[in-house]
Write a protein that holds these residues in place. Structure first.
Motif, PDB file in Angstrom:
ATOM      1  N   TYR A  91      24.327  27.222  35.679  1.00  0.00           N
ATOM      2  CA  TYR A  91      24.101  26.658  36.855  1.00  0.00           C
ATOM      3  C   TYR A  91      22.897  27.445  37.124  1.00  0.00           C
ATOM      4  O   TYR A  91      22.258  29.007  37.881  1.00  0.00           O
ATOM      5  CB  TYR A  91      25.432  26.310  37.473  1.00  0.00           C
ATOM      6  CG  TYR A  91      26.069  26.090  36.095  1.00  0.00           C
ATOM      7  CD1 TYR A  91      27.154  25.989  35.439  1.00  0.00           C
ATOM      8  CD2 TYR A  91      26.000  24.541  36.969  1.00  0.00           C
ATOM      9  CE1 TYR A  91      27.747  25.418  34.456  1.00  0.00           C
ATOM     10  CE2 TYR A  91      26.818  23.505  36.349  1.00  0.00           C
ATOM     11  CZ  TYR A  91      28.290  23.933  35.710  1.00  0.00           C
ATOM     12  OH  TYR A  91      28.880  23.067  34.356  1.00  0.00           O
ATOM     13  N   LEU A  92      21.806  26.739  37.923  1.00  0.00           N
ATOM     14  CA  LEU A  92      20.970  27.267  38.793  1.00  0.00           C
ATOM     15  C   LEU A  92      20.851  26.597  40.386  1.00  0.00           C
ATOM     16  O   LEU A  92      20.659  25.285  40.774  1.00  0.00           O
ATOM     17  CB  LEU A  92      19.746  27.403  38.274  1.00  0.00           C
ATOM     18  CG  LEU A  92      19.351  27.226  36.773  1.00  0.00           C
ATOM     19  CD1 LEU A  92      18.137  26.514  36.168  1.00  0.00           C
ATOM     20  CD2 LEU A  92      18.952  28.532  36.970  1.00  0.00           C
ATOM     21  N   CYS A  93      20.375  27.548  41.778  1.00  0.00           N
ATOM     22  CA  CYS A  93      20.414  27.355  42.618  1.00  0.00           C
ATOM     23  C   CYS A  93      18.865  27.516  42.959  1.00  0.00           C
ATOM     24  O   CYS A  93      18.513  28.212  42.198  1.00  0.00           O
ATOM     25  CB  CYS A  93      21.259  27.999  43.910  1.00  0.00           C
ATOM     26  SG  CYS A  93      20.726  28.555  45.485  1.00  0.00           S
ATOM     27  N   SER A  94      18.153  26.419  43.412  1.00  0.00           N
ATOM     28  CA  SER A  94      17.021  26.090  43.836  1.00  0.00           C
ATOM     29  C   SER A  94      16.445  25.726  45.367  1.00  0.00           C
ATOM     30  O   SER A  94      17.370  26.013  46.038  1.00  0.00           O
ATOM     31  CB  SER A  94      16.224  25.154  42.490  1.00  0.00           C
ATOM     32  OG  SER A  94      15.020  24.982  43.256  1.00  0.00           O
ATOM     33  N   VAL A  95      15.655  26.525  45.480  1.00  0.00           N
ATOM     34  CA  VAL A  95      15.155  26.195  47.317  1.00  0.00           C
ATOM     35  C   VAL A  95      13.313  26.134  47.592  1.00  0.00           C
ATOM     36  O   VAL A  95      12.712  26.064  46.568  1.00  0.00           O
ATOM     37  CB  VAL A  95      14.733  27.731  47.932  1.00  0.00           C
ATOM     38  CG1 VAL A  95      16.874  27.325  48.222  1.00  0.00           C
ATOM     39  CG2 VAL A  95      14.584  28.481  47.527  1.00  0.00           C
ATOM     40  N   GLU A  96      12.891  24.789  48.096  1.00  0.00           N
ATOM     41  CA  GLU A  96      11.663  24.414  48.287  1.00  0.00           C
ATOM     42  C   GLU A  96      10.853  26.068  49.266  1.00  0.00           C
ATOM     43  O   GLU A  96      11.359  25.977  49.868  1.00  0.00           O
ATOM     44  CB  GLU A  96      11.419  22.939  48.515  1.00  0.00           C
ATOM     45  CG  GLU A  96       9.892  22.639  48.725  1.00  0.00           C
ATOM     46  CD  GLU A  96       8.857  23.173  50.065  1.00  0.00           C
ATOM     47  OE1 GLU A  96       9.994  23.392  51.564  1.00  0.00           O
ATOM     48  OE2 GLU A  96       7.971  23.039  50.267  1.00  0.00           O
ATOM     49  N   GLY A  97       9.611  26.147  48.346  1.00  0.00           N
ATOM     50  CA  GLY A  97       9.127  27.327  49.229  1.00  0.00           C
ATOM     51  C   GLY A  97       7.665  27.128  49.489  1.00  0.00           C
ATOM     52  O   GLY A  97       6.912  27.127  47.962  1.00  0.00           O
ATOM     53  N   GLY A  98       7.009  26.929  49.901  1.00  0.00           N
ATOM     54  CA  GLY A  98       5.313  26.510  50.385  1.00  0.00           C
ATOM     55  C   GLY A  98       4.904  25.457  49.255  1.00  0.00           C
ATOM     56  O   GLY A  98       3.767  25.996  47.850  1.00  0.00           O
ATOM     57  N   GLU A  99       5.714  24.498  49.408  1.00  0.00           N
ATOM     58  CA  GLU A  99       5.404  23.226  48.676  1.00  0.00           C
ATOM     59  C   GLU A  99       5.619  23.443  46.790  1.00  0.00           C
ATOM     60  O   GLU A  99       5.323  23.076  45.705  1.00  0.00           O
ATOM     61  CB  GLU A  99       3.827  22.853  48.525  1.00  0.00           C
ATOM     62  CG  GLU A  99       3.364  22.914  50.203  1.00  0.00           C
ATOM     63  CD  GLU A  99       2.248  22.023  49.992  1.00  0.00           C
ATOM     64  OE1 GLU A  99       1.763  21.824  50.455  1.00  0.00           O
ATOM     65  OE2 GLU A  99       1.533  23.100  49.025  1.00  0.00           O
ATOM     66  N   LYS A 100       6.668  23.990  46.408  1.00  0.00           N
ATOM     67  CA  LYS A 100       8.240  24.355  44.987  1.00  0.00           C
ATOM     68  C   LYS A 100       8.602  24.802  45.022  1.00  0.00           C
ATOM     69  O   LYS A 100       8.941  25.679  45.967  1.00  0.00           O
ATOM     70  CB  LYS A 100       6.286  25.418  44.258  1.00  0.00           C
ATOM     71  CG  LYS A 100       6.455  26.765  44.782  1.00  0.00           C
ATOM     72  CD  LYS A 100       5.811  27.649  43.813  1.00  0.00           C
ATOM     73  CE  LYS A 100       5.521  28.993  44.230  1.00  0.00           C
ATOM     74  NZ  LYS A 100       4.779  30.216  43.591  1.00  0.00           N
TER      75      LYS A 100
END
Lengths: 112, 112
Positions: A91-100
């Protein structure tokens, strides 16, 4: 860039129990995303978590099974409820930053 | 709704040979396109991205991809691969909110 701390890194759980995964980001982000990567497969989006509102779930995922909290702009939790062996996954947490997207290191869950 | 199709699940290639990993997408709105790479026992990292502008995008480690709107493709290429390029490559598409959908992945295996 964003640095994401995710814990636990791995766990082995019994069928029928629940596990809460925590995701901490070193900066404020509007949206956080939770993914699942089953063995040998691609990433599947579980839900999008916005601060101050209910998470938005993708088809095939429901709040009762994967409740999500987003109490502030740097933190979120995903709970895997009433687990079965089929929930064994990363299970992975992810955030957007710098258009990726930036990803946490993942939580490897094994359900016996 | 968006979707991503990676046409090859595995691509074996000899070292120093060229390689192309194919990706097609579908979407009813303008999208952003990405290639992510996952090296063995590591997390995902961005290889390259297309947001707008020039349709030929250059990424890290000598990879490049070309956005073809008429064919709805975003194929990844490298003129000469190295053993260290052995990894899983994921094509991905996102909307303006960076809700990102991943393809099934292509395992690139570079042989000496």
């Amino acid at each position: 860039s964003a640095v994401i701390s995710q814990k636990p890194s791995r766990d082995i759980c019994q069928r029928g129990t629940s596990l809460t995964i925590q995701c901490q980001v070193d900066s404020q982000v509007t949206m956080m995303f939770w993914y699942r990567q089953q063995p040998g497969q691609s990433l599947t989006l579980i839900a999008t978590a916005n601060q101050g509102s209910e998470a938005t779930y993708e088809s095939g995922f429901v709040i009762d099974k994967f409740p999500i909290s987003r109490p502030n702009l740097t933190f979120s939790t995903l709970t895997v409820s009433n687990m079965s062996p089929e929930d064994s996954s990363i299970y992975l947490c992810s955030v957007e930053g710098g258009e990726k997207l930036f990803f946490g290191s993942g939580t490897q869950l094994s359900v016996l | 709704a968006q979707s991503v199709t990676q046409l090859d699940s595995q691509v074996p290639v000899f070292e120093e040979a060229p390689v192309e990993l194919r990706c097609n997408y579908s979407s009813s709105v303008s999208v952003y396109l990405f290639w992510y790479v996952q090296y063995p026992n590591q997390g995902l990292q961005l290889l390259l991205k297309y947001l707008s502008g020039s349709t030929l995008v250059k990424g890290i480690n000598g990879f490049e991809a070309e956005f073809n709107k008429s064919q709805t493709s975003f194929h990844l290429r490298k003129p000469s691969v190295h053993i260290s390029d052995t990894a899983e490559y994921f094509c991905a598409v996102s909307d303006w909110g960076f809700k990102t959908i991943f393809g099934a992945g292509t395992r690139l295996f570079v042989k000496a």
